[in-house]
Design an enzyme around this catalytic site. Structure first.
Site, PDB file in Angstrom:
ATOM      1  N   CYS A 188     -14.362  -0.496   7.422  1.00  0.00           N
ATOM      2  CA  CYS A 188     -13.403  -0.146   6.773  1.00  0.00           C
ATOM      3  C   CYS A 188     -13.188   0.778   5.262  1.00  0.00           C
ATOM      4  O   CYS A 188     -14.762   1.109   5.093  1.00  0.00           O
ATOM      5  CB  CYS A 188     -13.991  -1.753   5.743  1.00  0.00           C
ATOM      6  SG  CYS A 188     -14.657  -3.075   7.616  1.00  0.00           S
ATOM      7  N   SER A 189     -12.453   1.351   4.982  1.00  0.00           N
ATOM      8  CA  SER A 189     -11.956   1.562   3.464  1.00  0.00           C
ATOM      9  C   SER A 189     -12.635   0.814   2.650  1.00  0.00           C
ATOM     10  O   SER A 189     -12.493  -0.259   2.700  1.00  0.00           O
ATOM     11  CB  SER A 189     -10.432   2.214   3.708  1.00  0.00           C
ATOM     12  OG  SER A 189      -9.396   0.815   3.320  1.00  0.00           O
TER      13      SER A 189
ATOM     14  N   HIS B  23      -9.092   3.383  -2.189  1.00  0.00           N
ATOM     15  CA  HIS B  23      -7.957   2.882  -0.947  1.00  0.00           C
ATOM     16  C   HIS B  23      -7.014   2.207  -2.851  1.00  0.00           C
ATOM     17  O   HIS B  23      -7.134   0.923  -3.051  1.00  0.00           O
ATOM     18  CB  HIS B  23      -7.235   2.009  -0.205  1.00  0.00           C
ATOM     19  CG  HIS B  23      -5.775   1.519  -0.309  1.00  0.00           C
ATOM     20  ND1 HIS B  23      -5.079   2.402  -0.695  1.00  0.00           N
ATOM     21  CD2 HIS B  23      -5.232   0.637   0.411  1.00  0.00           C
ATOM     22  CE1 HIS B  23      -3.820   1.738  -0.470  1.00  0.00           C
ATOM     23  NE2 HIS B  23      -3.820   0.590   0.814  1.00  0.00           N
TER      24      HIS B  23
ATOM     25  N   CYS C 126       1.185  -1.382  -0.094  1.00  0.00           N
ATOM     26  CA  CYS C 126      -0.053  -0.203  -0.405  1.00  0.00           C
ATOM     27  C   CYS C 126       1.174   1.325  -0.304  1.00  0.00           C
ATOM     28  O   CYS C 126       0.866   2.561  -0.142  1.00  0.00           O
ATOM     29  CB  CYS C 126      -0.943  -0.137   1.350  1.00  0.00           C
ATOM     30  SG  CYS C 126      -2.037  -1.310   1.027  1.00  0.00           S
TER      31      CYS C 126
ATOM     32  N   LYS D 125     -10.510   6.373   4.472  1.00  0.00           N
ATOM     33  CA  LYS D 125     -12.453   6.165   4.313  1.00  0.00           C
ATOM     34  C   LYS D 125     -13.306   6.674   3.476  1.00  0.00           C
ATOM     35  O   LYS D 125     -13.912   5.913   2.696  1.00  0.00           O
ATOM     36  CB  LYS D 125     -12.669   6.683   5.857  1.00  0.00           C
ATOM     37  CG  LYS D 125     -12.329   6.045   6.948  1.00  0.00           C
ATOM     38  CD  LYS D 125     -13.348   4.072   6.921  1.00  0.00           C
ATOM     39  CE  LYS D 125     -14.706   4.523   7.571  1.00  0.00           C
ATOM     40  NZ  LYS D 125     -14.742   4.291   6.141  1.00  0.00           N
TER      41      LYS D 125
END
Length: 397
Positions: free
Chosen positions: A211-212, A341, A86, A337
């Site tokens: 959770c994103s 992502h 990431c 959020k």
């Protein structure tokens, strides 16, 4: 761990960023072109023809430098593709900055892109590299792995689970409220705390709003020598520190690891603070963009980054210390959020928010006099991850 660093030796003079979201009608090529165009669309006095070399961060949206050179029709320039979970976008930025600081190039561009929606990636499916089967944590989804932070934190610090739930809810509420003020965010609606707490569970006590999301996006930055920065823009962003730490990945096998900290974050933050001459991050840093992949992650990061005392971060969250109008705003752009992502783009998206804030161009979420910012990326999972921390500033010391 320490490094010499390149404090105030390079500066960002132009940045571009797409909107993040479900871009079913846009390819990775399209997103790269959009970010590249946005970067040179009135941002500074530099032109695309002055870029000497490129670094591209992507987890799985292309192989080799051709991923970038083809859509941008580059004129035989060097393009290096990097991947670090990431932190891939941040890795492209780190390498481009070092290339300019070394004197190898006068100008360099860092680019990050990820096209996840068309791949069918949901955030729950995993594609791990071959292993010997002894790493049991690989069988956990990301939500399951990060959900362990919540009960572990409560157990270690004696926090009532109800209070912890309130803190997690506040983080989600805060970041969605910030994202509602950002035209480039994927999710642009405020979410009531009651709705966050009633949401369907994904893993442990993590609900949907803890959770994103999954999204597509791209972002880029142009880096030059600090002494040349004012030739290209009146408002450059100076790089104060760049730190990356890759852990030994022993968390699941270490009986002393209790899921209440990310040692890699602690190490990378300490190194970055030393490089940037930061002795008190709570007072010297005016904003932060952190890797809020899950709400308990952001809470633990507040302690690992030195923004809160151990076992007290949940109280600081509930007190509003990290809200847009708090003592140290965290994720003023809405974070993962609100943006989702797209792996290779997220690190540069964080830097893009710092760029806007320093230029007083952040619109409704504009902070008062931001001068020094921290960005943080986390790749992997608790006990087995890489961590990137940058510190950037509006002024050159």
């Amino acid at each position: 761990m320490s490094s010499r660093g390149i404090r105030d030796r390079v500066a960002v003079v132009a940045m571009g960023c797409t909107s993040f979201g479900e871009h079913w009608d846009r390819s990775a090529d399209d997103l790269l072109i959009d970010a590249f165009t946005d970067c040179f669309d009135g941002n500074s006095r530099i032109t695309r023809h002055e870029i000497d070399a490129y670094w591209l961060g992507t987890l799985g949206s292309g192989q080799s430098g051709l991923t970038l050179s083809k859509p941008l029709a580059l004129d035989y320039k060097p393009v290096t593709r990097v991947e670090n979970y990431c932190a891939s976008g941040s890795e492209s930025f780190r390498n481009a900055c070092y290339a300019v600081a070394s004197g190898a190039y006068d100008t360099a561009m860092a680019v990050g892109v990820e096209k996840l929606k068309d791949s069918g990636f949901s955030g729950l499916l995993r594609g791990d590299p071959p292993a010997d089967g002894t790493a049991s944590e690989l069988s956990l989804t990301a939500p399951a792995a990060f959900s362990l932070l919540d009960p572990a934190y409560c157990a270690r610090y004696g926090v009532d689970p109800g209070e912890m739930r309130r803190a997690m809810t506040h983080i989600a509420w805060k970041n969605h409220a910030n994202g509602a003020r950002n035209p480039k965010a994927q999710f642009r609606s405020e979410v009531a705390k009651e709705k966050i707490e009633r949401a369907a569970l994904v893993a442990g006590r993590l609900g949907v709003f803890d959770c994103s999301g999954v999204s597509d996006g791209a972002a880029c930055a142009v880096i030059v020598r600090a002494e040349d920065a004012l030739k290209y823009t009146d408002t450059p962003m100076y790089v104060k520190a760049l730190s990356l730490a890759a852990g030994p990945a022993m968390g699941a096998a270490d009986p002393n690891y209790d899921y209440t900290t990310f040692p890699e974050v602690v190490r990378s933050a300490q190194d970055a603070y030393e490089q940037a001459h930061i002795s008190d991050p709570r007072s010297q840093i005016s904003m932060a963009e952190v890797h809020d992949c899950f709400t308990p992650t952001e809470l633990v990061l507040m302690e690992d980054l030195g923004f809160a005392d151990r076992g007290q971060g949940w109280k600081n969250v509930l007190a509003g210390d990290f809200d847009l109008d708090g003592r140290l705003p965290v994720n003023p752009d809405g974070g993962l959020k609100s943006f989702g992502h797209p792996v290779g783009a997220s690190g540069l998206r964080m830097l893009y928010e710092c760029w806007l804030q320093f230029r007083a161009a952040a619109g409704e979420r504009q902070l008062d006099n931001p001068h020094t910012a921290l960005t943080h990326n986390l790749g992997g999972r608790p006990g087995s991850c890489v961590s990137f921390v940058s510190i950037v500033g509006r002024e050159r010391d």
